[in-house]
Motif scaffolding. Structure first.
Motif, PDB file in Angstrom:
ATOM      1  N   GLU A 147      -5.346  59.694 -22.765  1.00 32.22           N
ATOM      2  CA  GLU A 147      -4.440  59.712 -21.617  1.00 32.22           C
ATOM      3  C   GLU A 147      -3.219  60.584 -21.897  1.00 32.22           C
ATOM      4  OE1 GLU A 147      -2.626  56.381 -18.549  1.00 32.22           O
ATOM      5  OE2 GLU A 147      -2.970  55.815 -20.646  1.00 32.22           O
ATOM      6  N   VAL A 148      -2.628  60.420 -23.082  1.00 33.48           N
ATOM      7  CA  VAL A 148      -1.438  61.198 -23.454  1.00 33.48           C
ATOM      8  C   VAL A 148      -1.789  62.676 -23.570  1.00 33.48           C
ATOM      9  CG1 VAL A 148       0.203  61.616 -25.335  1.00 33.48           C
ATOM     10  CG2 VAL A 148      -0.206  59.278 -24.535  1.00 33.48           C
ATOM     11  N   LEU A 149      -2.898  62.983 -24.214  1.00 29.39           N
ATOM     12  CA  LEU A 149      -3.296  64.386 -24.373  1.00 29.39           C
ATOM     13  C   LEU A 149      -3.633  65.005 -23.014  1.00 29.39           C
ATOM     14  CD1 LEU A 149      -3.598  66.441 -26.654  1.00 29.39           C
ATOM     15  CD2 LEU A 149      -6.025  65.837 -26.782  1.00 29.39           C
ATOM     16  N   GLY A 150      -4.240  64.227 -22.136  1.00 30.00           N
ATOM     17  CA  GLY A 150      -4.539  64.710 -20.789  1.00 30.00           C
ATOM     18  C   GLY A 150      -3.270  65.043 -20.018  1.00 30.00           C
ATOM     19  N   GLN A 151      -2.240  64.207 -20.169  1.00 27.68           N
ATOM     20  CA  GLN A 151      -0.948  64.477 -19.523  1.00 27.68           C
ATOM     21  C   GLN A 151      -0.328  65.743 -20.102  1.00 27.68           C
ATOM     22  OE1 GLN A 151       0.952  62.721 -17.180  1.00 27.68           O
ATOM     23  NE2 GLN A 151      -0.584  61.159 -16.791  1.00 27.68           N
ATOM     24  N   ALA A 152      -0.418  65.896 -21.423  1.00 30.61           N
ATOM     25  CA  ALA A 152       0.127  67.097 -22.071  1.00 30.61           C
ATOM     26  C   ALA A 152      -0.617  68.349 -21.615  1.00 30.61           C
ATOM     27  CB  ALA A 152       0.032  66.949 -23.595  1.00 30.61           C
ATOM     28  N   ALA A 153      -1.914  68.208 -21.386  1.00 32.84           N
ATOM     29  CA  ALA A 153      -2.710  69.349 -20.923  1.00 32.84           C
ATOM     30  C   ALA A 153      -2.251  69.831 -19.553  1.00 32.84           C
ATOM     31  CB  ALA A 153      -4.196  68.965 -20.881  1.00 32.84           C
ATOM     32  N   ARG A 154      -1.670  68.915 -18.772  1.00 27.57           N
ATOM     33  CA  ARG A 154      -1.169  69.283 -17.446  1.00 27.57           C
ATOM     34  C   ARG A 154       0.285  69.769 -17.500  1.00 27.57           C
ATOM     35  NH1 ARG A 154      -4.896  65.224 -16.336  1.00 27.57           N
ATOM     36  NH2 ARG A 154      -3.440  63.470 -16.476  1.00 27.57           N
ATOM     37  N   GLY A 155       0.803  69.945 -18.734  1.00 28.02           N
ATOM     38  CA  GLY A 155       2.122  70.542 -18.887  1.00 28.02           C
ATOM     39  C   GLY A 155       3.270  69.563 -19.017  1.00 28.02           C
ATOM     40  N   ALA A 156       2.983  68.277 -19.084  1.00 25.23           N
ATOM     41  CA  ALA A 156       4.060  67.285 -19.180  1.00 25.23           C
ATOM     42  C   ALA A 156       4.664  67.278 -20.588  1.00 25.23           C
ATOM     43  CB  ALA A 156       3.520  65.895 -18.840  1.00 25.23           C
ATOM     44  N   THR A 157       5.968  67.116 -20.667  1.00 27.34           N
ATOM     45  CA  THR A 157       6.651  66.991 -21.955  1.00 27.34           C
ATOM     46  C   THR A 157       6.480  65.570 -22.477  1.00 27.34           C
ATOM     47  OG1 THR A 157       8.740  66.265 -20.974  1.00 27.34           O
ATOM     48  CG2 THR A 157       8.397  68.659 -21.186  1.00 27.34           C
ATOM     49  N   ALA A 158       6.837  65.366 -23.752  1.00 30.03           N
ATOM     50  CA  ALA A 158       6.741  64.022 -24.343  1.00 30.03           C
ATOM     51  C   ALA A 158       7.615  63.033 -23.563  1.00 30.03           C
ATOM     52  CB  ALA A 158       7.150  64.063 -25.807  1.00 30.03           C
ATOM     53  N   GLU A 159       8.782  63.481 -23.136  1.00 27.79           N
ATOM     54  CA  GLU A 159       9.686  62.607 -22.381  1.00 27.79           C
ATOM     55  C   GLU A 159       9.092  62.242 -21.014  1.00 27.79           C
ATOM     56  OE1 GLU A 159      10.589  65.355 -24.059  1.00 27.79           O
ATOM     57  OE2 GLU A 159      11.642  64.298 -25.684  1.00 27.79           O
ATOM     58  N   GLU A 160       8.471  63.221 -20.349  1.00 26.93           N
ATOM     59  CA  GLU A 160       7.849  62.957 -19.048  1.00 26.93           C
ATOM     60  C   GLU A 160       6.665  62.014 -19.186  1.00 26.93           C
ATOM     61  OE1 GLU A 160       8.862  67.195 -16.788  1.00 26.93           O
ATOM     62  OE2 GLU A 160       7.061  67.022 -18.029  1.00 26.93           O
ATOM     63  N   ILE A 161       5.867  62.228 -20.226  1.00 32.51           N
ATOM     64  CA  ILE A 161       4.708  61.349 -20.469  1.00 32.51           C
ATOM     65  C   ILE A 161       5.203  59.930 -20.753  1.00 32.51           C
ATOM     66  CG2 ILE A 161       2.749  60.876 -21.984  1.00 32.51           C
ATOM     67  CD1 ILE A 161       2.614  63.945 -22.477  1.00 32.51           C
ATOM     68  N   ALA A 162       6.261  59.826 -21.575  1.00 31.12           N
ATOM     69  CA  ALA A 162       6.824  58.513 -21.912  1.00 31.12           C
ATOM     70  C   ALA A 162       7.275  57.773 -20.657  1.00 31.12           C
ATOM     71  CB  ALA A 162       8.003  58.691 -22.874  1.00 31.12           C
ATOM     72  N   ALA A 163       7.945  58.477 -19.756  1.00 33.65           N
ATOM     73  CA  ALA A 163       8.422  57.846 -18.521  1.00 33.65           C
ATOM     74  C   ALA A 163       7.250  57.399 -17.651  1.00 33.65           C
ATOM     75  CB  ALA A 163       9.310  58.820 -17.747  1.00 33.65           C
ATOM     76  N   ARG A 164       6.212  58.226 -17.545  1.00 36.59           N
ATOM     77  CA  ARG A 164       5.059  57.886 -16.698  1.00 36.59           C
ATOM     78  C   ARG A 164       4.274  56.701 -17.244  1.00 36.59           C
ATOM     79  NH1 ARG A 164       2.886  64.077 -15.998  1.00 36.59           N
ATOM     80  NH2 ARG A 164       4.656  64.811 -14.793  1.00 36.59           N
ATOM     81  N   LEU A 165       4.146  56.639 -18.575  1.00 36.01           N
ATOM     82  CA  LEU A 165       3.298  55.613 -19.186  1.00 36.01           C
ATOM     83  C   LEU A 165       4.096  54.432 -19.728  1.00 36.01           C
ATOM     84  CD1 LEU A 165       0.750  57.894 -21.105  1.00 36.01           C
ATOM     85  CD2 LEU A 165       0.596  56.975 -18.783  1.00 36.01           C
ATOM     86  N   HIS A 166       5.425  54.440 -19.491  1.00 34.97           N
ATOM     87  CA  HIS A 166       6.299  53.356 -19.937  1.00 34.97           C
ATOM     88  C   HIS A 166       6.233  53.171 -21.454  1.00 34.97           C
ATOM     89  CE1 HIS A 166       6.730  52.527 -15.695  1.00 34.97           C
ATOM     90  NE2 HIS A 166       5.427  52.404 -15.592  1.00 34.97           N
ATOM     91  N   LEU A 167       6.358  54.307 -22.148  1.00 32.99           N
ATOM     92  CA  LEU A 167       6.368  54.324 -23.607  1.00 32.99           C
ATOM     93  C   LEU A 167       7.644  55.019 -24.065  1.00 32.99           C
ATOM     94  CD1 LEU A 167       2.718  55.637 -24.165  1.00 32.99           C
ATOM     95  CD2 LEU A 167       3.476  53.272 -24.436  1.00 32.99           C
ATOM     96  N   SER A 168       7.932  54.940 -25.353  1.00 31.34           N
ATOM     97  CA  SER A 168       9.048  55.728 -25.886  1.00 31.34           C
ATOM     98  C   SER A 168       8.526  57.131 -26.197  1.00 31.34           C
ATOM     99  CB  SER A 168       9.599  55.079 -27.155  1.00 31.34           C
ATOM    100  OG  SER A 168       8.668  55.236 -28.222  1.00 31.34           O
ATOM    101  N   ALA A 169       9.430  58.102 -26.236  1.00 36.82           N
ATOM    102  CA  ALA A 169       9.031  59.475 -26.551  1.00 36.82           C
ATOM    103  C   ALA A 169       8.440  59.549 -27.969  1.00 36.82           C
ATOM    104  CB  ALA A 169      10.225  60.417 -26.417  1.00 36.82           C
ATOM    105  N   GLY A 170       8.977  58.735 -28.881  1.00 37.46           N
ATOM    106  CA  GLY A 170       8.449  58.708 -30.245  1.00 37.46           C
ATOM    107  C   GLY A 170       7.011  58.219 -30.292  1.00 37.46           C
TER     108      GLY A 170
END
Length: 201
Positions: A147-170
């Protein structure tokens, strides 16, 4: 008469497939949809014998839609079409019990034959696709890494992925590092390429 539901989001391809199928005296296209989330409602309305589903659809992908379709309308068989027979997609399709898997550049007569064989309950799988899928192996990624790699493939930054998936950027960076390691990649971009080529994302 074999009743067909056709799910394809590219208008020219859908029109060409419909025209090709309508040349067959024993095949009738009873529904056409452009999104994966339209498949089950259309199938429940029209009761097709075979659903021909593009694997890459907006809303819901063809394989996911096929699982719900089998639950809601078990008599409807599924023939999945794809522009690229990525090994991970083939493995996933086989794991979901899909009866037929065909690449879009197959000759026109192969499609009609595949429809008839699928309607009879026979499996229709390109031997080269199956061989490549078995050789490539199952995805080493966890569902969250995928899921995270798929989001990154669409150009999302770690911070954007964290916000979408309710995770920390770390935590997102840890998932990306895990995906890079498991795919044997040099970096995130290489991991995305490896995973996309394999059909894992």
């Amino acid at each position: 008469m074999i009743r067909i539901l056709l799910a394809e989001d590219m208008h020219m391809i859908r029109a060409a497939l419909t025209a090709l199928l309508r040349l067959e005296p024993d095949i009738e296209v009873v529904a056409e949809v452009t999104r994966g989330d339209e498949i089950v409602p259309a199938a429940l309305r029209t009761r097709p014998d075979v659903a021909i589903l593009d694997i890459d659809l907006p809303g819901v992908d063809g394989i996911t839609a096929s699982v719900e379709l089998r639950e809601r309308l078990p008599d409807c068989r599924v023939l999945v079409l794809t522009a690229m027979g990525r090994p991970g997609q083939v493995r996933r399709a086989l794991g979901c019990g899909i009866e037929a898997f065909l690449v879009k550049d197959a000759p026109g007569d192969r499609l009609a034959d595949a429809v008839r064989r699928t309607a009879q309950g026979l499996r229709v799988l390109d031997p080269e696709l199956v061989s490549a899928a078995m050789e490539y192996g199952a995805s080493p990624l966890t569902p969250r890494e995928r899921e995270v790699l798929g989001q990154a493939a669409r150009g999302a930054t770690a911070e954007e992925i964290a916000a979408r998936l309710h995770l920390s950027a770390g935590t997102v960076r840890n998932y990306l590092t895990g995906a890079i390691t498991k795919t044997g990649a040099r970096n995130k971009i290489d991991a995305i390429r490896v995973a996309e080529d394999a059909g894992w994302i």
